[in-house]
Scaffold this motif. Structure first.
Motif, PDB file in Angstrom:
ATOM      1  N   TYR A  86      28.314  38.917  43.922  1.00  0.00           N
ATOM      2  CA  TYR A  86      29.759  39.070  43.785  1.00  0.00           C
ATOM      3  C   TYR A  86      30.147  40.239  42.888  1.00  0.00           C
ATOM      4  O   TYR A  86      31.244  40.771  42.989  1.00  0.00           O
ATOM      5  CB  TYR A  86      30.364  37.783  43.229  1.00  0.00           C
ATOM      6  CG  TYR A  86      30.049  36.556  44.050  1.00  0.00           C
ATOM      7  CD1 TYR A  86      30.141  36.586  45.435  1.00  0.00           C
ATOM      8  CD2 TYR A  86      29.625  35.379  43.449  1.00  0.00           C
ATOM      9  CE1 TYR A  86      29.834  35.468  46.205  1.00  0.00           C
ATOM     10  CE2 TYR A  86      29.333  34.252  44.204  1.00  0.00           C
ATOM     11  CZ  TYR A  86      29.432  34.306  45.576  1.00  0.00           C
ATOM     12  OH  TYR A  86      29.127  33.200  46.332  1.00  0.00           O
ATOM     13  N   HIS A  88      29.292  43.387  42.779  1.00  0.00           N
ATOM     14  CA  HIS A  88      29.545  44.694  43.389  1.00  0.00           C
ATOM     15  C   HIS A  88      30.955  44.771  43.970  1.00  0.00           C
ATOM     16  O   HIS A  88      31.642  45.792  43.833  1.00  0.00           O
ATOM     17  CB  HIS A  88      28.497  44.963  44.486  1.00  0.00           C
ATOM     18  CG  HIS A  88      27.089  44.922  44.000  1.00  0.00           C
ATOM     19  ND1 HIS A  88      26.643  45.681  42.941  1.00  0.00           N
ATOM     20  CD2 HIS A  88      26.017  44.196  44.417  1.00  0.00           C
ATOM     21  CE1 HIS A  88      25.362  45.435  42.732  1.00  0.00           C
ATOM     22  NE2 HIS A  88      24.956  44.528  43.612  1.00  0.00           N
ATOM     23  N   GLY A  89      31.413  43.718  44.632  1.00  0.00           N
ATOM     24  CA  GLY A  89      32.741  43.735  45.217  1.00  0.00           C
ATOM     25  C   GLY A  89      33.851  43.568  44.211  1.00  0.00           C
ATOM     26  O   GLY A  89      34.998  43.918  44.482  1.00  0.00           O
ATOM     27  N   ILE A  90      33.519  43.047  43.027  1.00  0.00           N
ATOM     28  CA  ILE A  90      34.528  42.805  41.999  1.00  0.00           C
ATOM     29  C   ILE A  90      34.721  44.014  41.103  1.00  0.00           C
ATOM     30  O   ILE A  90      35.852  44.421  40.828  1.00  0.00           O
ATOM     31  CB  ILE A  90      34.138  41.562  41.170  1.00  0.00           C
ATOM     32  CG1 ILE A  90      34.307  40.298  42.021  1.00  0.00           C
ATOM     33  CG2 ILE A  90      34.975  41.463  39.899  1.00  0.00           C
ATOM     34  CD1 ILE A  90      33.787  39.033  41.370  1.00  0.00           C
ATOM     35  N   SER A  92      34.362  47.096  41.561  1.00  0.00           N
ATOM     36  CA  SER A  92      34.921  48.288  42.188  1.00  0.00           C
ATOM     37  C   SER A  92      36.444  48.237  42.309  1.00  0.00           C
ATOM     38  O   SER A  92      37.062  49.223  42.710  1.00  0.00           O
ATOM     39  CB  SER A  92      34.312  48.481  43.583  1.00  0.00           C
ATOM     40  OG  SER A  92      34.590  47.359  44.408  1.00  0.00           O
ATOM     41  N   ASP A  93      37.038  47.095  41.970  1.00  0.00           N
ATOM     42  CA  ASP A  93      38.491  46.936  42.075  1.00  0.00           C
ATOM     43  C   ASP A  93      39.014  46.440  40.729  1.00  0.00           C
ATOM     44  O   ASP A  93      38.605  45.378  40.259  1.00  0.00           O
ATOM     45  CB  ASP A  93      38.828  45.940  43.185  1.00  0.00           C
ATOM     46  CG  ASP A  93      40.323  45.742  43.368  1.00  0.00           C
ATOM     47  OD1 ASP A  93      40.905  46.426  44.226  1.00  0.00           O
ATOM     48  OD2 ASP A  93      40.901  44.901  42.650  1.00  0.00           O
ATOM     49  N   ARG A  96      40.615  42.865  40.600  1.00  0.00           N
ATOM     50  CA  ARG A  96      39.599  41.814  40.735  1.00  0.00           C
ATOM     51  C   ARG A  96      38.734  41.725  39.480  1.00  0.00           C
ATOM     52  O   ARG A  96      38.391  40.634  39.020  1.00  0.00           O
ATOM     53  CB  ARG A  96      38.713  42.091  41.951  1.00  0.00           C
ATOM     54  CG  ARG A  96      39.428  42.047  43.285  1.00  0.00           C
ATOM     55  CD  ARG A  96      38.450  42.294  44.432  1.00  0.00           C
ATOM     56  NE  ARG A  96      39.137  42.442  45.711  1.00  0.00           N
ATOM     57  CZ  ARG A  96      38.528  42.607  46.861  1.00  0.00           C
ATOM     58  NH1 ARG A  96      37.200  42.651  46.906  1.00  0.00           N
ATOM     59  NH2 ARG A  96      39.221  42.744  47.988  1.00  0.00           N
ATOM     60  N   TYR A  97      38.392  42.886  38.938  1.00  0.00           N
ATOM     61  CA  TYR A  97      37.528  42.914  37.761  1.00  0.00           C
ATOM     62  C   TYR A  97      38.183  42.239  36.560  1.00  0.00           C
ATOM     63  O   TYR A  97      37.553  41.436  35.862  1.00  0.00           O
ATOM     64  CB  TYR A  97      37.151  44.356  37.409  1.00  0.00           C
ATOM     65  CG  TYR A  97      36.412  44.457  36.097  1.00  0.00           C
ATOM     66  CD1 TYR A  97      35.069  44.107  36.010  1.00  0.00           C
ATOM     67  CD2 TYR A  97      37.067  44.871  34.937  1.00  0.00           C
ATOM     68  CE1 TYR A  97      34.390  44.178  34.804  1.00  0.00           C
ATOM     69  CE2 TYR A  97      36.396  44.933  33.722  1.00  0.00           C
ATOM     70  CZ  TYR A  97      35.059  44.583  33.668  1.00  0.00           C
ATOM     71  OH  TYR A  97      34.395  44.623  32.469  1.00  0.00           O
ATOM     72  N   ASN A 133      35.678  38.261  45.358  1.00  0.00           N
ATOM     73  CA  ASN A 133      34.800  39.230  46.020  1.00  0.00           C
ATOM     74  C   ASN A 133      35.254  39.535  47.442  1.00  0.00           C
ATOM     75  O   ASN A 133      35.219  40.687  47.873  1.00  0.00           O
ATOM     76  CB  ASN A 133      33.371  38.691  46.029  1.00  0.00           C
ATOM     77  CG  ASN A 133      32.390  39.633  46.703  1.00  0.00           C
ATOM     78  OD1 ASN A 133      32.176  40.753  46.254  1.00  0.00           O
ATOM     79  ND2 ASN A 133      31.804  39.180  47.797  1.00  0.00           N
ATOM     80  N   ARG A 134      35.707  38.515  48.158  1.00  0.00           N
ATOM     81  CA  ARG A 134      36.114  38.738  49.547  1.00  0.00           C
ATOM     82  C   ARG A 134      37.609  39.007  49.692  1.00  0.00           C
ATOM     83  O   ARG A 134      38.092  39.192  50.813  1.00  0.00           O
ATOM     84  CB  ARG A 134      35.700  37.559  50.419  1.00  0.00           C
ATOM     85  CG  ARG A 134      36.405  36.250  50.163  1.00  0.00           C
ATOM     86  CD  ARG A 134      35.953  35.173  51.142  1.00  0.00           C
ATOM     87  NE  ARG A 134      36.700  33.942  51.012  1.00  0.00           N
ATOM     88  CZ  ARG A 134      36.368  32.937  50.210  1.00  0.00           C
ATOM     89  NH1 ARG A 134      35.265  33.038  49.470  1.00  0.00           N
ATOM     90  NH2 ARG A 134      37.113  31.852  50.147  1.00  0.00           N
TER      91      ARG A 134
END
Length: 250
Positions: A86, A88-90, A92-93, A96-97, A133-134
């Motif tokens: 999770y 990597h997808g978090i 980058s934003d 979300r981070y 993440n999604r």
């Protein structure tokens, strides 16, 4: 909750990395929330070297199947297999981070004092990070839903439909963190918040997981609910969750 056995020096568990910090030149200390052993602090040796085989698996918000060796003060991670990538997808934003950081900080605080419900907290954190993440919902809604459910799991479930003090059926137009949520006009203490009806509907939806209702909420209700959730969290933790100040709000 399972306990670590120092007779058998190793144990295996699933864990999510809540926080890390450097140790020496190549090692890293991990704060883990595990499925079976609650909150664990462990050392991952050599993971900051480029040659490390599992350094990338032990970053914040990653979920891993771990083998650990028990230690007197800190355990040692000896193996790690990714279960949920999770991070990597978090990271980058930004939205979300920051939401994930607030989730991790809250989980660390709650499970540090409430180890008995750590398994339930673990599943809440995993669900929230997977949703972030999604991109299942707006990050701030996922965060506030997590915060409300985590507080409920810790024994501080707020009420949004009946008076938290006398149980009178709602809807009610006042909110008191000290009394546990919505309060009727007879129980309302001085200084109580007066959220809009839409905000109370949103708060109830976030707690119950009614995502169609939550996703349809307007910006004013989202902003107002965020303030109430943050205040409710701070009241019960008796401290500020620093990561919340960086969360992007609509």
């Amino acid at each position: 909750m399972a306990g670590k056995s120092f007779a058998s020096r190793t144990y295996r568990d699933e864990g999510v990395i809540l926080r890390t910090h450097k140790l020496g030149e190549a090692d890293r200390i991990l704060v883990l929330l595990t499925r079976g052993h609650g909150q664990v602090r462990a050392v991952a040796k050599g993971v900051r070297r480029t040659s490390s085989k599992f350094g990338a698996r032990l970053e914040p918000f990653m979920v891993a199947d771990l083998q650990l060796s028990s230690g007197r003060n800190l355990d040692i991670v000896t193996q790690a297999t990714t279960l949920g990538a999770y991070g990597h997808g978090i990271v980058s934003d930004y939205a979300r981070y920051t939401a994930a950081a607030a989730i991790a900080e809250t989980a660390e605080r709650l499970t540090d004092v409430d180890g008995e419900s750590a398994n339930a907290h673990y599943h809440l954190v995993i669900g929230a990070l997977a949703a972030l993440n999604r991109g299942a919902h707006a990050p701030e809604l996922i965060l506030d839903s997590y915060l409300l459910r985590a507080l409920a799991t810790a024994g501080w479930a707020p009420s949004f439909t009946v008076c938290a003090r006398c149980g009178a059926p709602g809807p009610h137009t006042a909110f008191s963190a000290a009394l546990g949520g919505a309060v009727c006009s007879a129980c309302r203490p001085p200084g109580s918040a007066s959220p809009s009806p839409d905000t109370m509907v949103l708060l109830a939806a976030l707690l119950s997981g009614d995502w169609p209702t939550a996703d349809a909420a307007g910006q004013q209700a989202r902003r107002e609910s965020a303030g109430l959730v943050g205040g409710y969290l701070q009241w019960h933790l008796e401290r500020v969750v620093k990561s919340l100040q960086h969360v992007e709000r609509v």
